[in-house]
Design an enzyme around this catalytic site. Sequence first.
Site, PDB file in Angstrom:
ATOM      1  N   GLU A 103      -3.401   6.618   8.626  1.00 10.48           N
ATOM      2  CA  GLU A 103      -4.350   7.404   7.845  1.00 10.48           C
ATOM      3  C   GLU A 103      -5.850   8.138   8.714  1.00 10.48           C
ATOM      4  O   GLU A 103      -6.483   7.094   9.460  1.00 10.48           O
ATOM      5  CB  GLU A 103      -4.935   7.010   6.186  1.00 10.48           C
ATOM      6  CG  GLU A 103      -5.421   5.772   6.816  1.00 10.48           C
ATOM      7  CD  GLU A 103      -5.900   5.409   5.109  1.00 10.48           C
ATOM      8  OE1 GLU A 103      -4.820   5.647   4.155  1.00 10.48           O
ATOM      9  OE2 GLU A 103      -7.093   4.775   4.877  1.00 10.48           O
ATOM     10  N   HIS A 108     -15.038  -6.535   6.634  1.00  8.03           N
ATOM     11  CA  HIS A 108     -14.394  -6.002   5.894  1.00  8.03           C
ATOM     12  C   HIS A 108     -13.655  -6.298   4.401  1.00  8.03           C
ATOM     13  O   HIS A 108     -12.995  -6.073   3.465  1.00  8.03           O
ATOM     14  CB  HIS A 108     -12.925  -5.157   5.730  1.00  8.03           C
ATOM     15  CG  HIS A 108     -12.846  -4.457   7.418  1.00  8.03           C
ATOM     16  ND1 HIS A 108     -12.862  -2.992   7.772  1.00  8.03           N
ATOM     17  CD2 HIS A 108     -12.703  -5.061   9.049  1.00  8.03           C
ATOM     18  CE1 HIS A 108     -12.878  -2.918   9.049  1.00  8.03           C
ATOM     19  NE2 HIS A 108     -12.779  -4.169   9.776  1.00  8.03           N
ATOM     20  N   ARG A 157      -5.096  -7.784 -10.635  1.00  8.04           N
ATOM     21  CA  ARG A 157      -5.553  -8.956 -10.902  1.00  8.04           C
ATOM     22  C   ARG A 157      -7.304  -8.873 -11.435  1.00  8.04           C
ATOM     23  O   ARG A 157      -7.506  -7.827 -11.761  1.00  8.04           O
ATOM     24  CB  ARG A 157      -5.664 -10.156 -10.218  1.00  8.04           C
ATOM     25  CG  ARG A 157      -5.996  -9.617  -8.990  1.00  8.04           C
ATOM     26  CD  ARG A 157      -6.705 -10.852  -6.895  1.00  8.04           C
ATOM     27  NE  ARG A 157      -6.491 -10.273  -5.972  1.00  8.04           N
ATOM     28  CZ  ARG A 157      -8.233  -9.980  -5.934  1.00  8.04           C
ATOM     29  NH1 ARG A 157      -9.093  -9.528  -6.936  1.00  8.04           N
ATOM     30  NH2 ARG A 157      -8.347  -9.282  -5.293  1.00  8.04           N
ATOM     31  N   LYS A 173       0.820  -1.489   0.098  1.00  8.81           N
ATOM     32  CA  LYS A 173      -0.345  -0.237  -0.269  1.00  8.81           C
ATOM     33  C   LYS A 173       0.880   1.051   0.374  1.00  8.81           C
ATOM     34  O   LYS A 173       0.476   2.240  -0.959  1.00  8.81           O
ATOM     35  CB  LYS A 173      -1.173  -0.139   1.249  1.00  8.81           C
ATOM     36  CG  LYS A 173      -2.177  -0.564   0.532  1.00  8.81           C
ATOM     37  CD  LYS A 173      -2.818  -0.681   2.114  1.00  8.81           C
ATOM     38  CE  LYS A 173      -4.288  -1.594   1.964  1.00  8.81           C
ATOM     39  NZ  LYS A 173      -4.240  -3.484   2.395  1.00  8.81           N
TER      40      LYS A 173
END
Length: 503
Positions: free
Chosen positions: A209, A244, A301, A125
């Site tokens: 974040e 999630h 992908r 990330k």
Amino acid sequence: MPNHSKLITPISKLLIANRGEIALRIMRSAKEMGIKTVAVFSEADRNALHVRYADEAVCIGPAPSNQSYLVGEKIIEACKLTGAEAIHPGYGFLSENAGFAQKVADAGLILVGPSPEAMETMGNKLSAKAAALKYNIPMVPGTEEAIQDVGEAKQRAIEVGFPILIKAAAGGGGKGMRIVERAEDFEEQMQLAVSEATSAFGDGAVFIERYVTSPRHIEIQVLGDSHGNIVHLFERECSIQRRHQKVVEEAPSSVLTEEIRQQMGKCAVDVARSVNYSGAGTVEFILDENLDFFFLEMNTRLQVEHPVTELITGIDLVKEQLKIASGERLSFKQEDLKISGHAIELRVYAEDPANNFLPDIGTLQTYNTPKGNGVRVDDGFEQGMEIPIYYDPMIAKLITYGKDREEAIARMVRAIEEYDITGIETTLGFGKFVMQHEAFKTGNFDTHFVGKYFKPENLKVQDETEALIAAVIAAKLFDKKEVELGGAAVKNSSDWRKNRLKY
């Protein structure tokens, strides 16, 4: 070393390094293109549908995936054994493994996917954010680098402002992720996030974040060829999630304006361009309550939910992947692509929504799929088969298409009611609950939908109501008098759903 050449090298035999519904879905497109297919299978999948459908099949080891589907050397050896020139990894397993992608290239084979370099950059990330920043892509405020010192991390969190999100740099699926509401909880939550990230990914790096309190998960499908052409195929809304992870997806989103759609599409293309992306990929964004969007990550992908994009664009994404991998140019430009109608996908999991969506195993005693206009079922099972404990519990993807969102929703409700599965618990009842909930119907929802609105008793009431209606109809049809409308029991009632939801 890029894994595609600009020279056109037609693929005549394709090995699918996956199982279940996605293996079958890839094989069907390959078959239409005249490409021979090779299945690989573990000992647990010896009688699986994808094994029977393929032109050839190779056993690659015992049931556990770390002894079969995750062993890249066995996949490459199966290619050499069968003469397959290319490998399609599907999703999951080795699909985003840059090391495997490099081994495939070194073996002189084609991987249907991006270059190992693009995969590696977007697989983390933080490096993905760094690449995207070259094009000034909007980012959620936070740290741009991994942070290890707890004291420094806490100070940065205070500067960003609580609530904040601690995220694993190498993470996914909600692992290594912690929401922190107060400064006094920060140290403990960061230690937990680092520990979980280390355990799950072998990498304890985390970053911080700002936590968006009412987020929507919007992703953009992109396609790029090895000649520098990149387009986007609009967005998918993936905000109905549990743990999630997505359960319901739709295209297009019900909240994006055309202006925001174009902005997000351009950003997605720029993210792909930052790594010279080739193949099918998905750029994920978070959308806040003000309809401001921020870059999250890129999946290098094919996505589970790709069928909804196929239905609204008329583009077969697997065929495009295979053409791109062969070295062909994209046959269309951005201005050629249009949104037509609306599509919704429900992931039909062998899970019990009434028990925190815990996986269920067993035999499919009954398995009858819905039919009719605008209904698509991508599955890898049939009646009598067992759901193995070794792999993801998804049985099928139920997709409906309509001229507009209302028709797609109504069609999904009808299809769920027709889908007959007994022997295991599934997410079908939950899907119907979502479709009929006012928040979903009006488009006024976010990723907290399950926590805000769903309770196990919702399904119990739904199930009892349907059983009662079925009993009344049965009694009238067969002239039986033993239906007790006022009592707790319903005699002679249908047991058509007794195995779907048990209480």
